[in-house]
Design a protein around this motif. Sequence first.
Motif, PDB file in Angstrom:
ATOM      1  N   GLU A 162      37.711  63.075  45.877  1.00  0.00           N
ATOM      2  CA  GLU A 162      39.097  62.832  45.392  1.00  0.00           C
ATOM      3  C   GLU A 162      39.490  61.552  44.555  1.00  0.00           C
ATOM      4  N   SER A 217      37.719  61.052  41.317  1.00  0.00           N
ATOM      5  CA  SER A 217      38.332  61.921  40.299  1.00  0.00           C
ATOM      6  C   SER A 217      39.692  61.209  39.770  1.00  0.00           C
ATOM      7  N   LYS A 259      37.115  69.600  39.475  1.00  0.00           N
ATOM      8  CA  LYS A 259      37.270  68.036  38.897  1.00  0.00           C
ATOM      9  C   LYS A 259      36.455  68.143  37.732  1.00  0.00           C
ATOM     10  N   GLU A 311      38.372  69.746  35.104  1.00  0.00           N
ATOM     11  CA  GLU A 311      39.480  68.941  34.612  1.00  0.00           C
ATOM     12  C   GLU A 311      39.327  67.950  33.880  1.00  0.00           C
TER      13      GLU A 311
END
Length: 181
Positions: free
Chosen positions: A128, A131, A173, A176
Amino acid sequence: MLRQISVFRGGCTLEAATQVTRASLLLLLMLVEKSLLQLTLARRLQFHELLRQFAEEKLLTAPAEAEDVRNAHCHYYCDWLSQQEVHLKGAGHLTAMLAIEGEIENVRAAWVRAVMHNDWGELALALETLSCFYNIKCWYEQGMLLFQEAAAALAPHQANDCYRLLYARILAKQGEMQSMM
């Protein structure tokens, strides 16, 4: 100790060096005093690249030690990165961004090691924050490539229920990052 410090890329903080190598601060300062390491004003240890490469060659002659110190490096940076998430998404945003950017070579090395050794727990810790950092910096291609490698390594294991969610998170991710390019 010098050969263990060779696992760091782009230098490191004193805290990282003591945690990963289990060296005392006194020993690290002795290496600085002997001009084998430099201590910057930002309290980071720097290693001349040729000396680092020489020390890394010496580390390779001790495979068990190399494995231990590389595992410690990977664990330290994945854990450190996960601790930055709260700051990155809060009031300490700028400080966290600068800290992560200063450690990005170590973070990448830790991520790559975790991928190579199927250390999914470490990837889950770092995902997290990494990213978020890549998104803020607009380093989409670099992020996409890291996540693509992780997804490819995890794909054969995603049939296992405990890895399926991580696999989906990494793919999300990656997607994205790809959509931002």
